[in-house]
Design an enzyme around this catalytic site. Sequence first.
Site, mmCIF file in Angstrom:
data_model
loop_
_atom_site.group_PDB
_atom_site.id
_atom_site.type_symbol
_atom_site.label_atom_id
_atom_site.label_comp_id
_atom_site.label_asym_id
_atom_site.label_seq_id
_atom_site.Cartn_x
_atom_site.Cartn_y
_atom_site.Cartn_z
ATOM 1 C CG ASP A 34 31.254 76.960 -8.462
ATOM 2 O OD1 ASP A 34 31.699 75.740 -9.030
ATOM 3 O OD2 ASP A 34 30.900 77.063 -7.207
ATOM 4 C CG ASP A 49 27.920 68.983 -2.249
ATOM 5 O OD1 ASP A 49 29.274 68.699 -2.346
ATOM 6 O OD2 ASP A 49 27.748 68.514 -3.657
#
Length: 258
Positions: free
Chosen positions: A11, A132
């Site tokens: 990330d 998500d």
Amino acid sequence: MLAMDIIPAIDILDGRCVRLYQGNYQLAETYGEDPVAVACNWAKLGAPRLHVVDLDGARRGTPVHLDVLEAIVAQVPCPVQFGGGLRSFEAVSAVIERGVDRVILGTAALENPDLIKQACAHFGGRIAVGLDARGGQVAVRGWSETSEVDATELAREMEKLGVSAVVYTDILKDGTLSGPNLVELQRLTDTVQVPVIASGGVGTLADVLNLIALEPHGLQGVIIGRALYTGDVDLTEALRAAGPGRWQDVPPDDVAFA
């Protein structure tokens, strides 16, 4: 037993390799100043795929770190999947042109299903959707907004549009090392036929084994972030557990995070 992919997460926030806690950008912890070096280390350990997320792009609505992505793709032998800020056909095309194996569309799944349909028609099996969820409801725009849409129902709709895989992240589990949400994952894999990739909460090798038990229902892989960086999960051990042909021995001295 079929092999399940163990996929290290990279990330990127402000050019660094970080991990968030429950999707909170204010609680980002840095695990490497050079995401390309981190990616190369995971590849040396035998990672079958890398999961790269542009966190800055997710918040801004357009990819920010394409130069970093391009460098990662050029230097690792394994396929790379990428998400973060992909909300136009032009953005999807730009990422695929940089050699990404699979793109993951998140916010667009809820707000622009026509883009999903167009991308699937044009790029075929290279389009996945990232769902998500916070409390089972889909969150968008870098996890900053939560909708009233059920993640499993949206997955069903995305399957109809032709996506090749679903990446399911439980936000409340992400970065906590508290174990994945097996109940929601089971519900998802029992609902859709496309492969599902789990993300969020893995903290031990036992968590990996629990996910492997879901595999007959469609679990293709698991994305692991913080647990790999802290050493709570050893990548080589996880690859061995996940199935044959998914790991290789590398001298420990060859592995050093930037």
